[in-house]
Design an enzyme around this catalytic site. Structure first.
Site, PDB file in Angstrom:
ATOM      1  N   ASP A  93      38.694  47.386  40.855  1.00 31.78           N
ATOM      2  CA  ASP A  93      39.639  46.280  40.792  1.00 31.78           C
ATOM      3  C   ASP A  93      38.892  45.054  40.260  1.00 31.78           C
ATOM      4  OD1 ASP A  93      38.143  45.358  42.885  1.00 31.78           O
ATOM      5  OD2 ASP A  93      39.699  45.622  44.390  1.00 31.78           O
ATOM      6  N   GLY A  95      38.542  42.107  41.777  1.00 24.34           N
ATOM      7  CA  GLY A  95      38.006  41.234  42.807  1.00 24.34           C
ATOM      8  C   GLY A  95      38.990  40.194  43.283  1.00 24.34           C
ATOM      9  N   PHE A  97      42.086  40.249  44.458  1.00 27.30           N
ATOM     10  CA  PHE A  97      42.831  40.468  45.699  1.00 27.30           C
ATOM     11  C   PHE A  97      41.986  40.132  46.925  1.00 27.30           C
ATOM     12  CE2 PHE A  97      44.688  42.718  49.210  1.00 27.30           C
ATOM     13  CZ  PHE A  97      46.053  42.607  48.997  1.00 27.30           C
ATOM     14  N   GLN A 190      52.710  41.175  37.651  1.00 26.22           N
ATOM     15  CA  GLN A 190      52.969  40.403  38.862  1.00 26.22           C
ATOM     16  C   GLN A 190      54.403  39.869  38.813  1.00 26.22           C
ATOM     17  OE1 GLN A 190      51.317  40.157  41.531  1.00 26.22           O
ATOM     18  NE2 GLN A 190      49.170  40.685  41.070  1.00 26.22           N
ATOM     19  N   GLY A 217      50.555  43.094  43.632  1.00 26.50           N
ATOM     20  CA  GLY A 217      51.298  42.203  44.527  1.00 26.50           C
ATOM     21  C   GLY A 217      52.197  42.911  45.503  1.00 26.50           C
ATOM     22  N   ASP A 267      46.126  54.083  44.865  1.00 29.87           N
ATOM     23  CA  ASP A 267      44.954  53.998  45.724  1.00 29.87           C
ATOM     24  C   ASP A 267      45.425  53.405  47.030  1.00 29.87           C
ATOM     25  OD1 ASP A 267      43.628  51.084  46.366  1.00 29.87           O
ATOM     26  OD2 ASP A 267      44.993  51.024  44.668  1.00 29.87           O
TER      27      ASP A 267
END
Lengths: 388, 388
Positions: A93, A95, A97, A190, A217, A267
């Site tokens: 990812d 980072g 989040f 998003q 999101g 995931d």
């Protein structure tokens, strides 16, 4: 093995698809579940067990890895695949989040986000360009754009502002990533639960021509219906020939419903985190091994499972290990859960291939319901953050 | 497979011996190291890994198992071997040592010892007869008499009193155990560091004709020299044709020195406990993987080890896992330590068989010293209690 990153759908059934993502490090069969290996390890699992369970790809968390052991260090040690002894594909990812959920003293502006490490308080700046640089240092096969995740509920104005910023960051990431034949950069749609914003986000990202698209999101506590509505808005607006990844999702039922709506990749920390807290995901729903009713039960979790720990160890033994807080309990239950998740994914893939997805879904849900009737404990549960 | 419990020495080298204990559940090659599986699990290890490391037998702790999950429950589930998926021999201690070190509100008299569980405060009475009954319910292949372990330093009078009580309990255990062809009951030599008392204890126990003999009351913080002196007092007084077990010992160096003095069996929490706390036992001594000097080291623990984790994962990765408190770090280091302990035992057995024990000991200590010169961390460390 291919030198480039490709995706091909082999078969569809309704909106559901099954296919393969091909990368130099391996093939990912879709729909795919990616176990979460936050800090360079899928917790309580040996890498060869993760592979043997049926996982083709694991996820690493940029936020955690950049803070410890550090992206430059991982690069100097030969990259994350080599570092963690996982010679297969890895997705990281961006980072973003975890910066929002874990870091302290965040300051977000157009440039990026400045934050303090939750480990040692050190200050870091994560920009779209640095997020790509870090993921490159880690050597991730699939990389994610930096985005801003607003916490729901939020005002429509706040959601719109974050979505627009994420779009500008998407373009900066796209430029920073450039062309890397064997690797892919995914954009992240998003827009909260606002159809208009989701549609705009999808349209603008498609114009940037990413190798794949994620829906971000979600899995932050919203009801399943809202999540599925967003998928129904977004999925049809994404190109058929590119993989669609629903980030941070979910329960077995979430996965089944999202696959029915055209999602290819997932995931989630649930199977690993639940395994460390005494819960098992099975064909018969979710079991809480802590429960006293298992103390004298000589039966295994699932006598027909091909995964030995699920068919070998008694529930009484697992109960004892969980009650005694034994590491082996976490190891066995994590393995059992990942094996079940991968069994479910394999079942979904085969059902789509055979054109009988709806039958498979019905049978699968009947199994869970049977477990619930027998005193099981299937319920929806959303983890607090998306790293494990 | 044999129906009875037998022990045969195949070869001696000085006072050291190598041989085999045969039992219905398997053969134990001596000198043998028994990993500690306190609560029905060798912590952080799958049972098949324990076997693959070279262990022929594991130890279970009666005190822990009688409190949780309970001996009667284990019996109703088919015994400890089946419960923990370990179809090979198991030795259980009598519970006495942990009653002294862990339980609260102990009251000890001629009958036995009354104590409160450290888990839930419930009251239990452990008598010699109940200790044998519990070990029978667990289905232990080798069982230990109940004894009283005094904490050292203690007055000679206190040591003598405890040794005499232990002798009377030995006789009661011997009667309670009776004759069980495939199983063995071992007596435990007590007497602190007092030669006269150790000699008396050994003589009286030999008269009771146990299938094997343990040396108890050691590995409780005394200097290695005192421990070795006790072995030198006791071992020659025990019958050549029966196994000798040094309880709770020890470091690799302790084991080597005890083997040289005629000990056949060992158990110790060190390899497993150290593994959970970031330390590795290796041919080059003990390493503390927490140490910052390992953070960038791409080399494995031991490139020549036959145990894959020792030769595959970099010290940098192990350092990262330990620093991040990751379960996989505990799993890998526990495995590495048990593999090294078993490699050491195999080396000792082969050296005795080949009549070159002293050469082997010299080479082994040279390896440890080399590690120490290179900045290793070999030192003596005694765990606080003998359960893991």
């Amino acid at each position: 093995m291919t030198e480039s990153f490709t995706f091909a759908v082999a078969k569809t059934d309704g909106l559901a698809r099954t296919g393969e993502i091909r990368m130099p490090r391996g093939i990912v069969r879709t729909p795919a579940f990616m176990p979460v290996g936050t800090a360079g390890t899928v917790k309580a699992m040996y890498p060869d067990q993760v592979k043997a369970s049926g996982a083709d790809i694991v996820l690493g968390n940029t936020y955690h890895l950049m803070l410890r052991p550090g992206a430059e260090r991982v690069a100097s040690l030969g990259g994350l695949n080599r570092f963690m002894n996982w010679p297969y594909p890895i997705l990281t990812d961006s980072g973003g989040f975890q910066v929002m959920s874990l870091a302290q003293l965040r300051k977000l502006d157009e440039t990026g986000v400045t934050f303090q490490s939750h480990i040692d308080g050190s200050t870091h700046l994560l920009t779209p360009e640095r997020a790509i640089e870090i993921q490159g240092l880690l050597g991730a096969d699939i990389q994610m754009q930096l985005d801003e995740c607003v916490k729901l509920p939020a005002s429509e104005a706040a959601v719109e502002k974050a979505m627009r910023l994420s779009l500008r960051w998407a373009e900066r990431c796209r430029i920073a990533f450039g062309e890397q034949p064997g690797r892919a950069l995914f954009g992240i749609v998003q827009g909260g639960t606002v159809e208009r914003l989701r549609a705009e986000s999808a349209r603008e990202l498609v114009a940037l021509d990413f190798k794949g698209y994620a829906i971000g999101g979600l899995a932050v506590g919203e009801p399943q219906g809202e999540m599925l509505a967003v998928i129904e808005t977004v999925a049809p607006r994404l190109p058929d020939g590119k993989p669609r990844y629903l980030m941070g999702v979910g329960t077995p039922d979430d996965i089944v419903e999202a696959v029915r709506r055209g999602i290819d990749m997932f995931d989630c920390v649930l199977p690993t985190r639940a395994g460390r807290h005494g819960s098992a995901y099975t064909r018969f729903g979710r079991l809480n091994l802590k429960n006293a009713k298992h103390a004298d039960d000589p039966e295994p979790i699932d006598a027909e499972s091909k995964f030995a720990p699920a068919s070998t160890y008694s529930k009484a033994y697992l109960h004892h290990l969980v009650r005694s807080n034994e590491i082996l309990g976490m190891m066995l239950l994590t393995g059992i859960n990942l094996a079940y998740y991968q069994e479910l994914m394999a079942g979904l893939r085969k059902a789509i291939l055979d054109g009988r997805l709806e039958d498979f879904v019905g049978e699968t849900k009947e199994g869970w319901a049977k477990g619930a009737r027998d005193g099981g404990d299937e319920h929806r549960e959303i983890p607090a953050d998306h790293a494990d």
